[in-house]
Write a protein that holds these residues in place. Structure first.
Motif, PDB file in Angstrom:
ATOM      1  N   LEU A  23      19.168 -22.871 -21.930  1.00 18.75           N
ATOM      2  CA  LEU A  23      19.763 -21.535 -21.674  1.00 18.75           C
ATOM      3  C   LEU A  23      20.815 -21.402 -20.595  1.00 18.75           C
ATOM      4  CD1 LEU A  23      16.520 -19.354 -22.278  1.00 18.75           C
ATOM      5  CD2 LEU A  23      18.750 -19.683 -23.993  1.00 18.75           C
ATOM      6  N   ILE A  24      20.513 -22.155 -19.424  1.00 16.81           N
ATOM      7  CA  ILE A  24      21.472 -22.065 -18.374  1.00 16.81           C
ATOM      8  C   ILE A  24      22.887 -22.431 -18.445  1.00 16.81           C
ATOM      9  CG2 ILE A  24      22.007 -22.793 -15.742  1.00 16.81           C
ATOM     10  CD1 ILE A  24      18.835 -22.514 -15.552  1.00 16.81           C
ATOM     11  N   ILE A  25      22.763 -23.797 -19.231  1.00 19.45           N
ATOM     12  CA  ILE A  25      24.006 -24.632 -19.618  1.00 19.45           C
ATOM     13  C   ILE A  25      24.809 -23.859 -20.582  1.00 19.45           C
ATOM     14  CG2 ILE A  25      24.883 -26.578 -20.616  1.00 19.45           C
ATOM     15  CD1 ILE A  25      22.644 -28.226 -19.408  1.00 19.45           C
ATOM     16  N   ALA A  26      24.259 -23.126 -21.766  1.00 14.87           N
ATOM     17  CA  ALA A  26      24.861 -22.619 -22.664  1.00 14.87           C
ATOM     18  C   ALA A  26      25.683 -21.381 -21.937  1.00 14.87           C
ATOM     19  CB  ALA A  26      24.060 -22.044 -23.658  1.00 14.87           C
ATOM     20  N   ALA A  27      24.777 -20.415 -21.155  1.00 17.49           N
ATOM     21  CA  ALA A  27      25.290 -19.229 -20.593  1.00 17.49           C
ATOM     22  C   ALA A  27      26.559 -19.745 -19.748  1.00 17.49           C
ATOM     23  CB  ALA A  27      24.486 -18.613 -19.873  1.00 17.49           C
ATOM     24  N   GLY A  28      26.287 -20.642 -19.034  1.00 22.62           N
ATOM     25  CA  GLY A  28      27.300 -21.153 -18.133  1.00 22.62           C
ATOM     26  C   GLY A  28      28.666 -21.586 -18.615  1.00 22.62           C
ATOM     27  N   LEU A  29      28.613 -22.277 -19.662  1.00 23.36           N
ATOM     28  CA  LEU A  29      29.688 -22.774 -20.366  1.00 23.36           C
ATOM     29  C   LEU A  29      30.454 -21.599 -21.138  1.00 23.36           C
ATOM     30  CD1 LEU A  29      28.469 -26.164 -22.071  1.00 23.36           C
ATOM     31  CD2 LEU A  29      29.923 -25.815 -19.935  1.00 23.36           C
ATOM     32  N   CYS A  45      30.555 -22.928 -13.674  1.00 22.65           N
ATOM     33  CA  CYS A  45      29.876 -22.014 -13.805  1.00 22.65           C
ATOM     34  C   CYS A  45      28.501 -22.014 -14.031  1.00 22.65           C
ATOM     35  CB  CYS A  45      30.489 -20.992 -14.905  1.00 22.65           C
ATOM     36  SG  CYS A  45      29.853 -19.294 -14.874  1.00 22.65           S
ATOM     37  N   VAL A  46      28.075 -23.254 -14.354  1.00 28.51           N
ATOM     38  CA  VAL A  46      26.699 -23.730 -14.976  1.00 28.51           C
ATOM     39  C   VAL A  46      25.733 -23.806 -13.320  1.00 28.51           C
ATOM     40  CG1 VAL A  46      25.387 -25.631 -15.785  1.00 28.51           C
ATOM     41  CG2 VAL A  46      27.338 -25.288 -17.071  1.00 28.51           C
ATOM     42  N   LEU A  47      26.610 -24.297 -12.378  1.00 32.36           N
ATOM     43  CA  LEU A  47      25.962 -24.419 -11.161  1.00 32.36           C
ATOM     44  C   LEU A  47      25.354 -22.923 -10.697  1.00 32.36           C
ATOM     45  CD1 LEU A  47      25.310 -25.460  -8.409  1.00 32.36           C
ATOM     46  CD2 LEU A  47      27.748 -25.100  -7.729  1.00 32.36           C
ATOM     47  N   PHE A  48      26.581 -21.960 -10.768  1.00 26.60           N
ATOM     48  CA  PHE A  48      26.072 -20.704 -10.351  1.00 26.60           C
ATOM     49  C   PHE A  48      25.056 -19.844 -11.151  1.00 26.60           C
ATOM     50  CE2 PHE A  48      30.441 -21.480  -9.073  1.00 26.60           C
ATOM     51  CZ  PHE A  48      30.342 -21.368  -7.590  1.00 26.60           C
ATOM     52  N   LEU A  49      25.146 -20.415 -12.540  1.00 22.01           N
ATOM     53  CA  LEU A  49      23.838 -19.683 -13.265  1.00 22.01           C
ATOM     54  C   LEU A  49      22.660 -20.410 -13.016  1.00 22.01           C
ATOM     55  CD1 LEU A  49      23.882 -17.707 -15.885  1.00 22.01           C
ATOM     56  CD2 LEU A  49      26.282 -18.387 -15.093  1.00 22.01           C
ATOM     57  N   GLY A  50      22.705 -21.578 -12.530  1.00 21.41           N
ATOM     58  CA  GLY A  50      21.409 -22.047 -12.179  1.00 21.41           C
ATOM     59  C   GLY A  50      20.917 -21.540 -10.824  1.00 21.41           C
ATOM     60  N   LEU A  51      21.792 -21.219  -9.938  1.00 23.95           N
ATOM     61  CA  LEU A  51      21.461 -20.689  -8.388  1.00 23.95           C
ATOM     62  C   LEU A  51      20.933 -19.280  -8.939  1.00 23.95           C
ATOM     63  CD1 LEU A  51      24.777 -21.500  -6.489  1.00 23.95           C
ATOM     64  CD2 LEU A  51      22.337 -22.459  -6.163  1.00 23.95           C
ATOM     65  N   PHE A  52      21.604 -18.408  -9.678  1.00 20.91           N
ATOM     66  CA  PHE A  52      21.022 -17.367 -10.011  1.00 20.91           C
ATOM     67  C   PHE A  52      19.668 -17.174 -10.875  1.00 20.91           C
ATOM     68  CE2 PHE A  52      21.284 -13.224 -12.692  1.00 20.91           C
ATOM     69  CZ  PHE A  52      21.353 -12.546 -11.678  1.00 20.91           C
TER      70      PHE A  52
END
Length: 557
Positions: A23-29, A45-52
């Motif tokens: 889910l994090i990777i899909a949303a980030g991409l 953006c995957v990094l920032f979604l992981g942080l969030f």
């Protein structure tokens, strides 16, 4: 509904972890595709979604995070090495030394600036965190991974991802500011620079060309093409000869006569000498016409038995006059020297009688579908070699501890060496562009998601406490100053084209986002050449630089 609650909350479950990553990777991409002021954040953006996600309470077992982070890093750097390996040494041998020298200047200035800020802070800022800021400012994810690995080996318990994540967003701003600074200071007209770039490329072009000559030098009458090639001292291929009204495809031992018309394939720089030596150029004839008894075909090298073979090993003189006039390798057109080694995936431009060309095609394989099969054996051999190489301790005089290339440096170097030298040992390292890109993206997204999940809490706290804004400001300085120094030297003293400088800046920062921006400055994407020239060495230096700084200064903090 207990199964659903377990799926969403059981941090020790692998299924829960893989769902979170997906889910994090899909949303980030998906979010990374959107452009802001012409620039997209992309996969980062995957990094920032992981942080969030971590800040919101998504919890994943640390051992699973560690596995995905390390495995992703290995995949990412290994397939980068496979991509750049075939051209890595050739770019250094040709025009790469000057550009790579400028890139090394930028790397050196950024490291000195980082160490200088740490020394000036008098202990207020930790060196590991500043290295995180440094790698965020130069957008080097593998450098971050290698430094994290080195810190863990030294017993450091903190996480430098916070500094990286804070500085990363300002890196693209640094590229834009640097290019605006160069344009303003030197009064550059981008369109005019594009025209100058194209003119310079035409003068330096080494892509083989064809032309026709009439043999009017009486001294060459009754000599073989091999003898003429030796006398003129230039490499060329004669793909067709018109003699007494008959067009044939010659071999190196074919005897030519005064009055013959020859279709020559050679480098642009060799044309003038060949024409002057043989007689005169004939611009009114074309021996590659429809009524010619010879055919021209593109043949793909797909047989493993041919991988690594020299062109001279093919003994083309025994094949009724078929000639290889060009070799296309990964988009680069090469002259078919006798000592050129063929590789799986090469495309050969061949000329000769139809039957002879068909026999050569059968010898090469010429089956495109074979290229779609992954060469998994060589890939895992390369990864194993990279892991061994990354684990070897290297001692440097004056350094208190030994250095290791680690999971980032070892696989990268192994992939470069394997892709370049592998064919000599008949190892097939060819992967399609799409396969390489997919595995690279898989590795990078797993690494970035893992990095974000491991540091989400600290990232938010950094901005709440105010240190996050300090990291952003320092990241902008570390990003802009080295690039500006490099750009001024490149323009003022080396008179480099603006588009070359733009590609140099993107390559030195190993930033795909920066490349996307500098490519938008020209419809033809002129910055790619300089980017690809410095990118491999820049990637390598970024990976080992953090470890070197730690070896020199970590014990002093």
């Amino acid at each position: 509904m207990g199964w659903l609650q377990a799926l969403l909350t059981d941090s020790g479950s692998f299924t829960h972890a893989l769902l979170a990553y997906s889910l994090i990777i899909a949303a980030g991409l998906w979010i990374g595709r959107f452009r802001f002021f012409g620039v997209s954040v992309g996969v980062t953006c995957v990094l920032f979604l992981g942080l969030f996600a971590r800040y919101l309470g998504v919890d994943v077992d640390p051992s699973i995070i560690s596995f995905f982070r390390n495995f992703g890093l290995v995949l990412f750097v290994f397939f980068i090495g496979l991509q750049v390996g075939p051209s890595f040494f050739s770019t250094l041998r040709n025009s790469g030394w000057g550009l790579n020298g400028l890139m090394c200047l930028s790397v050196g200035v950024s490291l000195l600036l980082t160490v200088g800020i740490w020394a000036a802070s008098d202990g207020a800022l930790a060196l590991p965190q500043l290295l995180g800021v440094h790698f965020g400012a130069v957008t080097s994810t593998p450098g971050l991974g290698a430094t994290q690995e080195a810190l863990a080996a030294m017993g450091y318990k903190g996480d430098i991802t916070v500094g990286y994540a804070c500085a990363y967003p300002v890196s693209i701003i640094g590229v834009i500011l640097t290019l605006l600074f160069v344009r303003k200071v030197f009064g550059i007209d981008v369109k005019h620079e594009e025209m100058l770039w194209e003119e310079a490329q035409k003068k330096r072009a080494q892509t083989p060309i064809y032309f026709h000559v009439t043999l009017s030098n009486h001294a060459l009458d009754n000599h073989t093409l091999r003898e003429i090639r030796s006398l003129v001292g230039r490499n060329f291929i004669c793909s067709r000869i018109l003699h007494d009204g008959v067009i044939t495809s010659p071999t190196a031992d074919t005897v030519v006569h005064e009055g013959d018309k020859l279709r020559i394939v050679a480098g642009p720089r060799d044309k003038e000498a060949i024409v002057a030596f043989c007689g005169e150029e004939d611009t009114k004839i074309d021996l590659a016409t429809a009524h010619s008894p010879l055919v021209s075909r593109l043949i793909s090298v797909t047989r493993e038995e041919v991988n690594g073979a020299l062109i001279e090993d093919l003994h083309l003189s025994r094949m009724d006059g078929v000639n290889i006039t060009r070799v296309n390798r990964s988009g680069v057109v090469l002259f078919p020297y006798n000592t050129l080694r063929l590789q799986i995936g090469d495309t050969l431009n061949c000329v000769g009688p139809a039957n002879a060309v068909a026999r050569l095609a059968a010898m090469m394989g010429n089956q495109e579908k074979r290229l779609e099969r992954p060469n998994v054996f060589a890939i895992f051999i390369g990864i194993a070699l990279g892991l061994v190489l990354g684990s070897v301790p290297i001692a440097f005089p004056g350094m208190p501890t030994e250095i290791k290339l680690g999971l980032a440096g070892g696989p990268l170097i192994a992939a470069i060496l394997l892709s370049y030298y592998g064919p000599r040992f008949h190892l097939v390292t060819y992967t399609t562009v799409s396969a390489n890109l997919m595995l690279r993206e898989w590795g990078l997204t797993f690494f970035l998601a893992s990095t974000g999940l491991a540091a989400g809490d600290m990232f938010i706290e950094a901005f709440v406490s105010g240190i996050g804004w300090v990291y952003m400001a320092l990241g902008l300085v570390i990003s802009v100053v080295p690039m500006a120094v490099m750009a001024v030297v490149a323009r003022r003293f080396m008179r480099l084209n603006f588009h070359t400088i733009a590609g140099l800046i993107a390559g030195a920062s190993t930033s795909s986002s920066a490349l996307s921006f500098v490519n938008s400055l020209s419809e033809r994407g002129l910055a790619v050449l300089a980017y690809s020239t410095v990118y491999p060495l820049a990637m390598f230096l970024r990976i080992i630089s953090g470890q070197i700084i730690l070896m020199l200064f970590f014990s002093m903090q």
